[in-house]
Motif scaffolding. Structure first.
Motif, short mmCIF file in Angstrom:
data_model
loop_
_atom_site.label_atom_id
_atom_site.label_comp_id
_atom_site.label_asym_id
_atom_site.label_seq_id
_atom_site.Cartn_x
_atom_site.Cartn_y
_atom_site.Cartn_z
N ARG A 178 15.09 -27.54 -5.73
CA ARG A 178 14.83 -26.64 -6.86
C ARG A 178 15.17 -25.20 -6.53
NH1 ARG A 178 9.59 -29.62 -9.68
NH2 ARG A 178 10.87 -31.33 -10.46
N ILE A 179 14.87 -24.76 -5.32
CA ILE A 179 15.24 -23.41 -4.91
C ILE A 179 16.77 -23.28 -5.00
CG2 ILE A 179 15.42 -21.82 -2.93
CD1 ILE A 179 12.66 -21.74 -4.03
N ARG A 180 17.48 -24.26 -4.43
CA ARG A 180 18.93 -24.23 -4.43
C ARG A 180 19.49 -24.25 -5.85
NH1 ARG A 180 19.85 -28.86 -2.55
NH2 ARG A 180 19.25 -28.34 -0.43
N ALA A 181 18.97 -25.15 -6.69
CA ALA A 181 19.46 -25.29 -8.06
C ALA A 181 19.21 -24.02 -8.88
CB ALA A 181 18.82 -26.50 -8.73
N LEU A 182 18.03 -23.46 -8.77
CA LEU A 182 17.72 -22.24 -9.51
C LEU A 182 18.61 -21.08 -9.06
CD1 LEU A 182 13.84 -22.56 -9.55
CD2 LEU A 182 15.32 -22.55 -11.57
N MET A 225 0.60 -33.24 -4.86
CA MET A 225 1.00 -33.14 -3.46
C MET A 225 2.34 -32.40 -3.38
SD MET A 225 1.42 -36.13 -0.65
CE MET A 225 -0.08 -35.80 0.23
N PHE A 226 2.52 -31.65 -2.32
CA PHE A 226 3.75 -30.90 -2.08
C PHE A 226 4.91 -31.83 -1.78
CE2 PHE A 226 6.41 -28.79 1.23
CZ PHE A 226 7.05 -27.92 0.39
N ASP A 227 6.05 -31.60 -2.42
CA ASP A 227 7.25 -32.41 -2.21
C ASP A 227 8.34 -31.51 -1.62
OD1 ASP A 227 9.67 -33.82 -2.51
OD2 ASP A 227 8.84 -34.96 -4.19
N GLN A 228 8.54 -31.59 -0.31
CA GLN A 228 9.50 -30.74 0.40
C GLN A 228 10.91 -30.89 -0.16
OE1 GLN A 228 8.97 -28.56 3.08
NE2 GLN A 228 11.11 -27.99 2.93
N GLU A 229 11.31 -32.11 -0.47
CA GLU A 229 12.65 -32.35 -0.98
C GLU A 229 12.87 -31.68 -2.34
OE1 GLU A 229 15.26 -36.20 -2.26
OE2 GLU A 229 14.10 -36.36 -0.40
N LYS A 230 11.89 -31.79 -3.22
CA LYS A 230 12.01 -31.13 -4.53
C LYS A 230 12.00 -29.62 -4.38
CE LYS A 230 10.24 -34.58 -7.74
NZ LYS A 230 9.21 -34.90 -8.72
N PHE A 231 11.14 -29.11 -3.51
CA PHE A 231 11.10 -27.67 -3.26
C PHE A 231 12.48 -27.17 -2.85
CE2 PHE A 231 10.46 -24.12 -0.24
CZ PHE A 231 9.85 -23.20 -1.10
N SER A 232 13.08 -27.82 -1.89
CA SER A 232 14.39 -27.42 -1.39
C SER A 232 15.45 -27.48 -2.47
CB SER A 232 14.81 -28.33 -0.22
OG SER A 232 13.89 -28.23 0.82
N LEU A 258 9.32 -15.69 -5.44
CA LEU A 258 10.33 -16.62 -5.93
C LEU A 258 10.00 -17.10 -7.34
CD1 LEU A 258 10.90 -18.66 -2.65
CD2 LEU A 258 12.58 -17.15 -3.76
N CYS A 259 8.74 -17.40 -7.59
CA CYS A 259 8.32 -17.84 -8.93
C CYS A 259 8.59 -16.75 -9.96
CB CYS A 259 6.84 -18.20 -8.94
SG CYS A 259 6.44 -19.70 -8.04
N ASP A 260 8.22 -15.53 -9.64
CA ASP A 260 8.46 -14.40 -10.55
C ASP A 260 9.95 -14.18 -10.77
OD1 ASP A 260 5.73 -14.01 -10.80
OD2 ASP A 260 5.67 -12.30 -9.44
N HIS A 261 10.70 -14.25 -9.70
CA HIS A 261 12.15 -14.02 -9.78
C HIS A 261 12.83 -15.05 -10.68
CE1 HIS A 261 16.12 -12.75 -8.46
NE2 HIS A 261 16.42 -14.02 -8.26
N PHE A 262 12.46 -16.32 -10.53
CA PHE A 262 13.09 -17.39 -11.29
C PHE A 262 12.40 -17.69 -12.61
CE2 PHE A 262 14.60 -18.81 -6.94
CZ PHE A 262 15.93 -18.49 -7.16
N GLY A 263 11.21 -17.12 -12.81
CA GLY A 263 10.48 -17.36 -14.05
C GLY A 263 9.97 -18.78 -14.18
N VAL A 264 9.53 -19.34 -13.05
CA VAL A 264 8.97 -20.69 -13.04
C VAL A 264 7.60 -20.67 -12.38
CG1 VAL A 264 11.26 -21.80 -12.96
CG2 VAL A 264 10.08 -21.29 -10.82
N SER A 265 6.87 -21.76 -12.54
CA SER A 265 5.54 -21.84 -11.92
C SER A 265 5.64 -22.31 -10.47
CB SER A 265 4.66 -22.82 -12.70
OG SER A 265 5.10 -24.14 -12.52
N ALA A 266 4.63 -22.02 -9.71
CA ALA A 266 4.55 -22.52 -8.33
C ALA A 266 4.48 -24.04 -8.33
CB ALA A 266 3.34 -21.93 -7.63
N ASP A 267 3.78 -24.62 -9.30
CA ASP A 267 3.70 -26.07 -9.38
C ASP A 267 5.08 -26.69 -9.54
OD1 ASP A 267 0.98 -26.33 -8.98
OD2 ASP A 267 0.49 -26.49 -11.11
N TYR A 268 5.95 -26.03 -10.29
CA TYR A 268 7.31 -26.53 -10.46
C TYR A 268 8.06 -26.48 -9.13
CZ TYR A 268 12.15 -26.98 -11.90
OH TYR A 268 13.46 -27.38 -12.00
#
Length: 72
Positions: free
Chosen positions: A10-14, A1-8, A54-64
């Motif tokens: 993780r984008i900021r942290a990366l 399931m999508f986690d809005q808080e983690k998404f936010s 964003l995934c390509d830019h940060f080198g992470v998966s969409a699931d992450y």
């Protein structure tokens, strides 16, 4: 399931790990600094094409980014 808080957070942290500003991250095609700010605040998400950028830019998966796994 999508986690809005983690998404936010993780984008900021990366972005901060790479010492990028919201404006420099907004240099990706089709992304504005305002959209980055909204994603980091958790008030908006993004489109599938932008998620891929964003995934390509940060080198992470969409699931992450979506909070579905803790493995980048």
């Amino acid at each position: 399931m999508f986690d809005q808080e983690k998404f936010s957070s993780r984008i900021r942290a990366l972005r901060k790990e790479r010492r990028e500003t919201q404006q420099s991250l907004a240099a990706l095609p089709g992304v504005s600094a305002n959209q980055i700010g909204e994603m980091e605040k958790g008030t908006k998400t993004t489109s599938l094409p932008r998620l891929c950028l964003l995934c390509d830019h940060f080198g992470v998966s969409a699931d992450y980014l979506l909070g579905r796994t803790d493995q980048p």
